[in-house]
Design an enzyme around this catalytic site. Sequence first.
Site, short mmCIF file in Angstrom:
data_model
loop_
_atom_site.label_atom_id
_atom_site.label_comp_id
_atom_site.label_asym_id
_atom_site.label_seq_id
_atom_site.Cartn_x
_atom_site.Cartn_y
_atom_site.Cartn_z
N CYS A 119 54.17 -6.98 -25.19
CA CYS A 119 55.37 -6.20 -25.51
C CYS A 119 55.47 -5.94 -27.02
O CYS A 119 54.65 -5.23 -27.57
CB CYS A 119 56.61 -6.89 -24.95
SG CYS A 119 58.09 -5.87 -24.96
N HIS A 167 54.80 -6.95 -18.95
CA HIS A 167 55.07 -8.38 -18.96
C HIS A 167 54.32 -9.08 -17.83
O HIS A 167 54.80 -9.13 -16.70
CB HIS A 167 56.57 -8.65 -18.82
CG HIS A 167 57.34 -8.39 -20.07
ND1 HIS A 167 57.83 -9.41 -20.87
CD2 HIS A 167 57.69 -7.24 -20.68
CE1 HIS A 167 58.47 -8.88 -21.91
NE2 HIS A 167 58.40 -7.57 -21.81
N GLU A 179 54.04 -12.12 -17.25
CA GLU A 179 54.76 -13.31 -16.75
C GLU A 179 55.82 -12.94 -15.73
O GLU A 179 56.41 -13.81 -15.09
CB GLU A 179 55.41 -14.05 -17.92
CG GLU A 179 56.79 -13.57 -18.33
CD GLU A 179 56.79 -12.22 -19.01
OE1 GLU A 179 57.88 -11.63 -19.16
OE2 GLU A 179 55.71 -11.73 -19.41
#
Length: 387
Positions: free
Chosen positions: A276, A360, A362
């Site tokens: 990001c 992202h 995660e």
Amino acid sequence: MAQVPSNTPTACLALADGTVFYGRGFGATGETTAELCFNTAMTGYQEIMTDPSYAGQIVTFTFPHIGNTGVNAEDDETGDPVAAGMVVKWDPTEPSSWRSTSNLSDWLASRNRIAIGGVDTRRLTRAIRAQGAPHAALAHDPEGKFDVAALVEKARAFAGLEGLDLAKDVTCAQSYQWNEMRWAWPDGYPKQENPRHKVVAVDFGAKRNILRCLASAGCDVTVLPATATAEEVLAHNPDGVFLSNGPGDPAATGEYAVPMIQKVLENKDLPVFGICLGHQMLALALGATTIKMNHGHHGANHPVKDHETGKVEITSMNHGFAVDGQSLPKGVKETHTSLFDGSNCGIRIEDRPVYSVQHHPEASPGPQDSFYLFERFSAFMDEAKSA
């Protein structure tokens, strides 16, 4: 205090162009001004509100069932909500989840965050897509008294996110260690007790689940503030350096982060991984440029193509700025792009263990198609050690 009729609006959302939405307020009372964005995720409103990347933004949720699973301490991505406010279609219902420890309205009120329900979020989302992320003022008054003209002026006076360094506002105050891994049934978050790699994570606004993913990939993680120098990073003798997500204009944060990254990159065998804002910082350090997007990417259902494998991943995204793929210098390869608009979503330095992605991996919330990126980081560190 006189009783307010049930049909009296108790919240007001005013846009800088003079458009006004009325609804029912919940959470904290008062006013706030911010950039307005929309998020298309169907789950994870608590993770979204506590994602530091949403600093300076009011989030409109396109999914109507917000609040139905309540909130709990385990799902916070940072200590307190960072997003300035929340806009939803339907009023939150009572929670219906065994993990819930509080309802959404009380949780927001205790953390001084304002929300409005009863808004036509489809119309609002179309307006954001058409005109770009507008500046907005959100007010909640249980008595329904609003100075609408003043709210519009406050929205117009909001400076916006361009040129704004917000990483300093959300980063950690001092360094700390992290060993908590991803949530697993039935015990919750286990501890990483046998790490293979020592990683320094530079915190531009790091989500907890990113740190958990690093720990789950075998890393002993030391988190440093966004303003850490290259000397402070390298003093830990890391096996790899991670550049976290975060809010604001990457060019502004880059004033101090780019020199640090460039110095770290002088060690050509050191693996570096960014997500990001960390992706944007790495790109700037390599000589590329970033641009402000019309309305950004915010959601848990964004298709991204990996050009090196040909695979399409469904990803979680949250960014209002992007790397200009046309500005990448020689030796830096574009690895991922958005299938929504073709914008850059990943880069790597050719023949070096240095790479980053805009999305992202995660998740939290979102699909886990991209977790392999953490495993790749761990594999790069294994290779560097064996070499």
